[in-house]
Write an enzyme that holds these catalytic residues in place. Structure first.
Site, PDB file in Angstrom:
ATOM      1  CB  CYS A  79      10.916  31.080  25.580  1.00 27.13           C
ATOM      2  SG  CYS A  79      10.062  32.623  25.921  1.00 27.13           S
ATOM      3  CB  CYS A 189       4.905  30.706  31.082  1.00 27.80           C
ATOM      4  SG  CYS A 189       6.409  31.616  31.489  1.00 27.80           S
TER       5      CYS A 189
END
Ligand code: DGL
Length: 286
Positions: A79, A189
């Site tokens: 992440c 992302c």
């Protein structure tokens, strides 16, 4: 020097705020097929990209500790947002090696011919000191157009990777980049590689899309080697042991996305990983 076989056979933990880390899991499975994997999607509390810094650090540490308790020998923080906000804090508190992810600014600086590159990432990633340092270090002569990807994590969390509404949102983000001369787009992302086809349908061949999941798998490979932690190739009967999938919500979307996008049919365990901040949010939860 290698650690004992039982330690080497332990799983690698992979964690994301939700389903995006599956794009990293896919690359890790391809490069390191002998490794056992435990994936945690913190979907109950996604998206992280609009949370405060303390919340993200609190969740990353709690999930890291949970994975250590499950026997993980290494942790991939799959992440960008959690890495940007909390990797140093969590690394200092866990007894296993950590690998984080960061937007591919360096490859973009190497690839861009027009010297203009777009970056799509969460607001937390874009405002982090880590991201600013990355741009200063690798992209001094590159014009970087940073665009927060509002709504994109939410779409992928619902397994929406191609609806007309989503395409409309994406168009609003990438068309101004094209107009400004960008020839490269960093997917900053881990949810966004699942939007690859949707973005491609808008930009055609006018942009190179930069996804760092393969580079992360290679970095994990190096870290396992450095620590003598690599699983033996013959440690498992099947060539590619099935990953264990865990979710902090009901797991329906995790199962669906793993099947649809990775071709992995698996049960998903619903897990409860309380932390200081979620106890404050939900005092009655377990
Ligand atoms: N996949 C996460 C990332 O790479 C998404 C963060 C979020 O939940 O907003 O940043």
């Amino acid at each position: 020097m290698n650690l004992p076989a039982s330690t080497r056979a332990a799983p690698i933990g992979i964690f994301d705020s939700g389903l995006g880390g599956l794009s990293v899991l896919r690359a890790v499975r391809a490069l390191l097929p002998a490794e056992r994997l435990v994936y945690v999607a913190d979907s109950r509390y996604a998206p992280y990209g609009q949370r405060d810094d303390d919340f993200i650090a609190d969740r990353t540490l709690a999930i890291g500790e949970w994975l250590v308790a499950q026997g993980a020998k290494a942790l991939v923080v799959a992440c960008n947002t959690a890495t940007a906000q909390s990797i140093e804090f969590v690394r200092a508190r866990l007894p296993i090696p950590l690998v984080g992810v960061e937007p591919g600014i360096k490859p973009a600086a190497q690839l861009s011919r027009s010297r203009v590159a777009g970056v799509l990432a969460t607001p937390v990633t874009l405002r982090s000191a880590r991201f600013q340092a990355l741009v200063e270090r690798h992209a001094a002569d590159l014009r970087v157009l940073s665009q927060p990807g509002y709504g994109l994590v939410e779409a992928v969390e619902c397994c929406d990777v191609d609806s007309p509404e989503l395409l409309q949102v994406l168009r609003g983000y990438v068309e101004p980049m094209l107009d400004a001369g960008a020839d490269t787009l960093v997917l900053g992302c881990t949810h966004y590689p699942f939007l690859d086809a949707a973005i491609r349908s808008i930009v055609g061949e006018r942009m190179t899309l930069v996804d760092t999941s393969v580079a992360i798998a290679r970095q994990l490979d190096r870290v396992l080697d450095q620590h003598g932690l690599r699983a033996d190739a013959h440690a498992h009967e099947s060539a590619s042991p099935t990953a264990r999938f865990c979710s902090t919500n009901d797991g329906t979307h995790l199962r669906k996305l793993a099947a649809a996008l990775l071709g992995i049919e698996s049960q998903v365990e619903c897990v409860s990983i309380p932390s200081r901040r979620t106890r404050e949010l939900e005092p009655d939860a377990a």
